[in-house]
Design an enzyme around this catalytic site. Sequence first.
Site, PDB file in Angstrom:
ATOM      1  CB  ILE A 181     -10.571  -4.230   7.387  1.00  0.00           C
ATOM      2  CG1 ILE A 181     -10.482  -5.281   6.256  1.00  0.00           C
ATOM      3  CG2 ILE A 181     -10.021  -4.803   8.681  1.00  0.00           C
ATOM      4  CD1 ILE A 181      -9.035  -5.591   5.838  1.00  0.00           C
ATOM      5  CE1 TYR A 232      -3.137  -2.951   0.231  1.00  0.00           C
ATOM      6  CE2 TYR A 232      -3.686  -2.309   2.463  1.00  0.00           C
ATOM      7  CZ  TYR A 232      -3.867  -3.128   1.377  1.00  0.00           C
ATOM      8  OH  TYR A 232      -4.798  -4.138   1.446  1.00  0.00           O
TER       9      TYR A 232
HETATM   10  P1  NAP Z   1     -14.612  -1.191   0.780  1.00  0.00           P
HETATM   11  O1  NAP Z   1     -14.177  -0.950   2.162  1.00  0.00           O
HETATM   12  O2  NAP Z   1     -15.621  -2.250   0.500  1.00  0.00           O
HETATM   13  O3  NAP Z   1     -15.161   0.134   0.101  1.00  0.00           O
HETATM   14  C1  NAP Z   1     -14.491   1.352   0.149  1.00  0.00           C
HETATM   15  C2  NAP Z   1     -15.375   2.363  -0.558  1.00  0.00           C
HETATM   16  O4  NAP Z   1     -16.600   2.525   0.156  1.00  0.00           O
HETATM   17  C3  NAP Z   1     -14.721   3.727  -0.646  1.00  0.00           C
HETATM   18  O5  NAP Z   1     -15.038   4.252  -1.909  1.00  0.00           O
HETATM   19  C4  NAP Z   1     -15.425   4.530   0.455  1.00  0.00           C
HETATM   20  O6  NAP Z   1     -15.499   5.895   0.062  1.00  0.00           O
HETATM   21  C5  NAP Z   1     -16.795   3.905   0.481  1.00  0.00           C
HETATM   22  N1  NAP Z   1     -17.391   3.959   1.829  1.00  0.00           N
HETATM   23  C6  NAP Z   1     -16.833   3.563   2.989  1.00  0.00           C
HETATM   24  N2  NAP Z   1     -17.696   3.743   4.018  1.00  0.00           N
HETATM   25  C7  NAP Z   1     -18.812   4.288   3.479  1.00  0.00           C
HETATM   26  C8  NAP Z   1     -20.042   4.705   4.034  1.00  0.00           C
HETATM   27  N3  NAP Z   1     -20.293   4.596   5.344  1.00  0.00           N
HETATM   28  N4  NAP Z   1     -20.997   5.218   3.186  1.00  0.00           N
HETATM   29  C9  NAP Z   1     -20.745   5.327   1.854  1.00  0.00           C
HETATM   30  N5  NAP Z   1     -19.584   4.944   1.264  1.00  0.00           N
HETATM   31  C10 NAP Z   1     -18.627   4.415   2.089  1.00  0.00           C
HETATM   32  O7  NAP Z   1     -13.343  -1.527  -0.172  1.00  0.00           O
HETATM   33  P2  NAP Z   1     -11.769  -1.737  -0.032  1.00  0.00           P
HETATM   34  O8  NAP Z   1     -11.053  -0.468   0.248  1.00  0.00           O
HETATM   35  O9  NAP Z   1     -11.396  -2.504  -1.255  1.00  0.00           O
HETATM   36  O10 NAP Z   1     -11.598  -2.740   1.179  1.00  0.00           O
HETATM   37  C11 NAP Z   1     -11.337  -2.341   2.503  1.00  0.00           C
HETATM   38  C12 NAP Z   1      -9.931  -2.681   2.937  1.00  0.00           C
HETATM   39  O11 NAP Z   1      -9.662  -4.074   2.785  1.00  0.00           O
HETATM   40  C13 NAP Z   1      -8.828  -2.041   2.108  1.00  0.00           C
HETATM   41  O12 NAP Z   1      -8.682  -0.671   2.386  1.00  0.00           O
HETATM   42  C14 NAP Z   1      -7.643  -2.871   2.503  1.00  0.00           C
HETATM   43  O13 NAP Z   1      -7.170  -2.502   3.793  1.00  0.00           O
HETATM   44  C15 NAP Z   1      -8.278  -4.261   2.530  1.00  0.00           C
HETATM   45  N6  NAP Z   1      -8.113  -4.983   1.251  1.00  0.00           N
HETATM   46  C16 NAP Z   1      -7.298  -6.084   1.241  1.00  0.00           C
HETATM   47  C17 NAP Z   1      -7.104  -6.784   0.054  1.00  0.00           C
HETATM   48  C18 NAP Z   1      -6.218  -7.993   0.073  1.00  0.00           C
HETATM   49  O14 NAP Z   1      -5.842  -8.457  -1.011  1.00  0.00           O
HETATM   50  N7  NAP Z   1      -5.882  -8.511   1.222  1.00  0.00           N
HETATM   51  C19 NAP Z   1      -7.740  -6.386  -1.142  1.00  0.00           C
HETATM   52  C20 NAP Z   1      -8.593  -5.285  -1.080  1.00  0.00           C
HETATM   53  C21 NAP Z   1      -8.765  -4.602   0.101  1.00  0.00           C
HETATM   54  P3  NAP Z   1     -15.206   7.105   1.124  1.00  0.00           P
HETATM   55  O15 NAP Z   1     -13.722   7.065   1.376  1.00  0.00           O
HETATM   56  O16 NAP Z   1     -15.667   8.290   0.376  1.00  0.00           O
HETATM   57  O17 NAP Z   1     -16.013   6.840   2.346  1.00  0.00           O
END
Ligand code: NAP
Length: 274
Positions: A225, A47
């Site tokens: 997360i 990251y």
């Molecule tokens: P996510 O958490 O499913 O979605 C993030 C999106 O949702 C962002 O655009 C955010 O925008 C929006 N959001 C968050 N809370 C909200 C709310 N209360 N209301 C409306 N929109 C909301 O997706 P992700 O970032 O892919 O996954 C989360 C975490 O998982 C990552 O950050 C990372 O740490 C981890 N991850 C790990 C892997 C792996 O391979 N191990 C892969 C992907 C992700 P805003 O910022 O505008 O709120």
Amino acid sequence: MEYAEAYGARVPKVGLGTWQMTGETCYETVSTALELGYRHVDTAQMYGNEKAVGRAIDDADVDREEVFLTTKVSPRNAGYDDVIRSTKESLDRLGTEYVDLLLLHWPNPLQSVSETMRAMDHLVERGAVAHLGVSNFPEVFLDRAREAAETPVVTNQLQFHPYRPQRGMLGYCQDNRMLLTAYSPLARGVALEDDEVRRLAEKYDRTPAQIVLRWATQHRDVVVIPKSTDPDHLAENLALFDFKLTRSEVDELTKPSLLKSARAMLDGVLSEFR
Ligand code: NAP
């Protein structure tokens, strides 16, 4: 806050995802999250934000021991010496003597998983890592990792949301007293447009995000997360535990969809290039 426990790890059920936030945005977001009460932060070598995450934890009015901090070894660092070297570099960037959880980010078919796990065991023995885990591991690789590691594997971090309910892997984790850490738990926003999610948000007077995250956290042994840089979203994503969906509502929300899961994944990958 509710906690999930596995093999001595006590993990806050809601953590902060930090993929695609770097520099000052990352520092500000992690600082705000800690002020709001988050005590679980997920980062990774890939990251490029470990420095900002570490600085925010260090500057916060919260003891390091109170924060459950996860980082992930990049698959290109999966060889024995590279696991040890790169984790030491992660600790330097994070400004901490240990992480609570070290994961291998993806399986690396070019490296022996037992070598990776032995290196992780060594880091546990040295006190640099409290608990071990993996991410994006299918069952066959997970079996191998668990057989190779002396230290229990406490979690598999995977995409998990109503369109990707991971029935097989969830059962595997539950049977083996492991946790499933749900990444992209909002399906990167795709799940927030769902009609059923919106109907339940009205019924419970919650936001769609809270319904989707509640769906996930009502599964035994699942921690989430979600990532957000918006302070209002951060606060609402933490406020999940004063309402409960019924069993049939949980079932109704569960609708596996390869198309929608792929859309969420693709959105993540494509946004790397925007
Ligand atoms: P996510 O958490 O499913 O979605 C993030 C999106 O949702 C962002 O655009 C955010 O925008 C929006 N959001 C968050 N809370 C909200 C709310 N209360 N209301 C409306 N929109 C909301 O997706 P992700 O970032 O892919 O996954 C989360 C975490 O998982 C990552 O950050 C990372 O740490 C981890 N991850 C790990 C892997 C792996 O391979 N191990 C892969 C992907 C992700 P805003 O910022 O505008 O709120």
